[in-house]
Design a protein around this motif. Structure first.
Motif, PDB file in Angstrom:
ATOM      1  N   TYR A  75       0.828  -1.202   0.000  1.00 21.59           N
ATOM      2  CA  TYR A  75       0.000   0.000   0.000  1.00 21.59           C
ATOM      3  C   TYR A  75       0.867   1.258   0.000  1.00 21.59           C
ATOM      4  O   TYR A  75       0.554   2.237  -0.678  1.00 21.59           O
ATOM      5  N   GLY A  76       1.955   1.230   0.774  1.00 17.34           N
ATOM      6  CA  GLY A  76       2.824   2.396   0.816  1.00 17.34           C
ATOM      7  C   GLY A  76       3.461   2.674  -0.534  1.00 17.34           C
ATOM      8  O   GLY A  76       3.489   3.826  -1.004  1.00 17.34           O
ATOM      9  N   ALA A  77       3.970   1.625  -1.185  1.00 24.56           N
ATOM     10  CA  ALA A  77       4.613   1.806  -2.488  1.00 24.56           C
ATOM     11  C   ALA A  77       3.618   2.245  -3.545  1.00 24.56           C
ATOM     12  O   ALA A  77       3.894   3.154  -4.345  1.00 24.56           O
ATOM     13  N   LEU A  78       2.443   1.625  -3.578  1.00 24.33           N
ATOM     14  CA  LEU A  78       1.452   1.945  -4.607  1.00 24.33           C
ATOM     15  C   LEU A  78       0.809   3.310  -4.370  1.00 24.33           C
ATOM     16  O   LEU A  78       0.463   4.015  -5.324  1.00 24.33           O
TER      17      LEU A  78
ATOM     18  N   PHE B 127       3.049   2.339  10.040  1.00 27.47           N
ATOM     19  CA  PHE B 127       4.063   3.334   9.690  1.00 27.47           C
ATOM     20  C   PHE B 127       5.336   2.666   9.174  1.00 27.47           C
ATOM     21  O   PHE B 127       5.890   3.063   8.133  1.00 27.47           O
ATOM     22  N   ILE B 128       5.796   1.637   9.877  1.00 25.96           N
ATOM     23  CA  ILE B 128       7.009   0.942   9.461  1.00 25.96           C
ATOM     24  C   ILE B 128       6.793   0.258   8.111  1.00 25.96           C
ATOM     25  O   ILE B 128       7.670   0.270   7.235  1.00 25.96           O
ATOM     26  N   GLY B 129       5.613  -0.344   7.917  1.00 25.12           N
ATOM     27  CA  GLY B 129       5.327  -0.983   6.644  1.00 25.12           C
ATOM     28  C   GLY B 129       5.299   0.007   5.495  1.00 25.12           C
ATOM     29  O   GLY B 129       5.831  -0.270   4.406  1.00 25.12           O
ATOM     30  N   ALA B 130       4.689   1.173   5.702  1.00 27.63           N
ATOM     31  CA  ALA B 130       4.636   2.186   4.648  1.00 27.63           C
ATOM     32  C   ALA B 130       6.030   2.700   4.312  1.00 27.63           C
ATOM     33  O   ALA B 130       6.374   2.887   3.132  1.00 27.63           O
ATOM     34  N   MET B 131       6.858   2.930   5.337  1.00 24.24           N
ATOM     35  CA  MET B 131       8.235   3.359   5.082  1.00 24.24           C
ATOM     36  C   MET B 131       9.004   2.283   4.311  1.00 24.24           C
ATOM     37  O   MET B 131       9.779   2.594   3.398  1.00 24.24           O
ATOM     38  N   SER B 132       8.784   1.035   4.655  1.00 23.28           N
ATOM     39  CA  SER B 132       9.444  -0.054   3.941  1.00 23.28           C
ATOM     40  C   SER B 132       9.006  -0.087   2.482  1.00 23.28           C
ATOM     41  O   SER B 132       9.806  -0.384   1.589  1.00 23.28           O
ATOM     42  N   GLY B 133       7.735   0.213   2.224  1.00 27.56           N
ATOM     43  CA  GLY B 133       7.256   0.257   0.854  1.00 27.56           C
ATOM     44  C   GLY B 133       7.943   1.332   0.034  1.00 27.56           C
ATOM     45  O   GLY B 133       8.263   1.124  -1.143  1.00 27.56           O
ATOM     46  N   LEU B 134       8.184   2.497   0.648  1.00 32.36           N
ATOM     47  CA  LEU B 134       8.905   3.555  -0.062  1.00 32.36           C
ATOM     48  C   LEU B 134      10.338   3.133  -0.375  1.00 32.36           C
ATOM     49  O   LEU B 134      10.878   3.471  -1.431  1.00 32.36           O
ATOM     50  N   LEU B 135      10.960   2.395   0.548  1.00 27.35           N
ATOM     51  CA  LEU B 135      12.353   2.002   0.352  1.00 27.35           C
ATOM     52  C   LEU B 135      12.509   0.914  -0.697  1.00 27.35           C
ATOM     53  O   LEU B 135      13.418   0.960  -1.526  1.00 27.35           O
ATOM     54  N   ILE B 136      11.627  -0.066  -0.667  1.00 29.30           N
ATOM     55  CA  ILE B 136      11.782  -1.215  -1.561  1.00 29.30           C
ATOM     56  C   ILE B 136      11.088  -0.994  -2.894  1.00 29.30           C
ATOM     57  O   ILE B 136      11.343  -1.707  -3.866  1.00 29.30           O
TER      58      ILE B 136
END
Length: 345
Positions: free
Chosen positions: A47-50, A255-264
């Motif tokens: 969700y964070g990446a998309l 929050f951690i999952g969304a940040m991980s999505g931005l990184l990966i």
């Protein structure tokens, strides 16, 4: 394989392991505080990446409508419980609106006023929107079952995972996206080339770990979460809201999952269902730490990342099998050192 190839694979694996470490920390945090084996952790990554991809393409992200729908549903549930317990409606309504409307209003204002916002601002908005999902998911799926057994909570997690995956397909579509990097610079060290995105990944991991350490060691809310993790009943007797602790735990996990999505999201193409395998790798790292130790989970995540990197080099078709087979000897070794207890505490 020579040393230069080994160094390149180690760097690539460590970069992926840094993301897995964040997911492992979130998994351990949620389990300790709520006893929930949170399988949908990977959905926050997708969700964070998309969401960032939609904002970068100047499109309204579908997570906005998901947030609004969950907020309305949570409001209906709160109103039903309010009528049953005869509590004032104003306080409950403010609590529900306070979770969702700030990121919604910020995102709407930026999309309306700024035609081309910066990537950093887009990333902040994506993280804010996905983070707001955490407490709403806890309220709707877990709060009424907070005292259920671990098995029941695991079954609920499986249902939440499938629900979020289906909603991701509906709101984001089947097309994948690969996000741009936040820093295009490259630094050569011998045969190894450090990309700017890799350095950002390590920096974000270090900052989040330091922030979590400060939060749990120095703040009252962090100590309340630690108390809930140690003894839920004792925390209740001391006036700590275990429901509030659960919402805070899933907020941090989102929050951690969304940040991980931005990184990966800049290193791999993300689809609506890509988060499942990523989250499972974080879960394997959490198992290395016994779902109890943050440092061991982080070290396990780095090991999982390096193992995946070397496995993809030697047998790319079996890299997932190699990573997930790692969990079997770890579980066997841990089962030998712990006494079996038929009754759950």
């Amino acid at each position: 394989m020579d040393l230069s190839i080994a160094a390149i694979l180690s760097l690539d694996g460590a970069a992926n392991g840094a993301v897995y470490a964040l997911l492992a920390l979130a998994t351990v945090l949620v389990f300790l505080v709520t006893r929930i084996i949170f399988i949908p952790q990977g959905e926050f990554v997708a969700y964070g990446a998309l969401t960032f991809a939609a904002l970068h393409a100047q499109q309204t992200p579908g997570v906005l409508w998901l947030l609004l729908s969950l907020a309305i549903l949570a409001g209906v549930v709160e109103c039903g419980e309010m009528m049953r317990r005869r509590q004032p409606a104003k306080r409950v309504a403010l609590q529900v609106l306070g979770l969702v409307w700030p990121p919604l209003l910020v995102c709407a204002a930026v999309l309306a006023v700024t035609p081309t916002p910066s990537m950093v601002l887009q990333g902040i908005l994506a993280v804010a929107l996905v983070t707001a999902l955490g407490p709403l998911i806890y309220r709707l799926a877990y709060q009424r079952l907070a005292d259920a057994s671990v098995l029941v909570l695991l079954i609920v997690s499986v249902g939440v995972h499938f629900a979020l995956t289906g909603l991701g397909l509906y709101f984001f579509g089947p097309e994948g996206s690969r996000n741009p990097t936040f820093w295009d610079a490259e630094f050569a060290t011998g045969a190894v080339t450090w990309s700017g995105q890799t350095l950002i990944t390590f920096a974000v991991m270090a900052v989040i770990m330091a922030a979590l350490y400060y939060f749990f060691e120095r703040t009252l809310q962090g100590k309340a979460l630690r108390a809930t993790a140690v003894n839920r009943l004792g925390a209740r007797l001391m006036g700590i809201s275990t429901q509030g602790a659960g919402k805070q735990a899933l907020t941090l996990a989102a929050f951690i999952g969304a940040m991980s999505g931005l990184l990966i999201g800049s290193t791999t193409t993300m689809f609506y269902d890509s988060g499942f395998l990523i989250g499972l790798k974080g879960f394997v790292a959490a198992i290395v730490g016994g779902l109890a130790s943050y440092p061991l989970a982080a070290l396990g995540a780095l090991f999982v990342g390096v193992l995946e990197s070397f496995g993809s080099f030697w047998a790319s078709s079996f890299k997932e099998v190699i990573v997930f087979t790692l969990i079997l000897p770890i579980l066997f070794w841990r089962s030998l050192g712990q006494l079996h207890n038929d009754e759950e505490e």
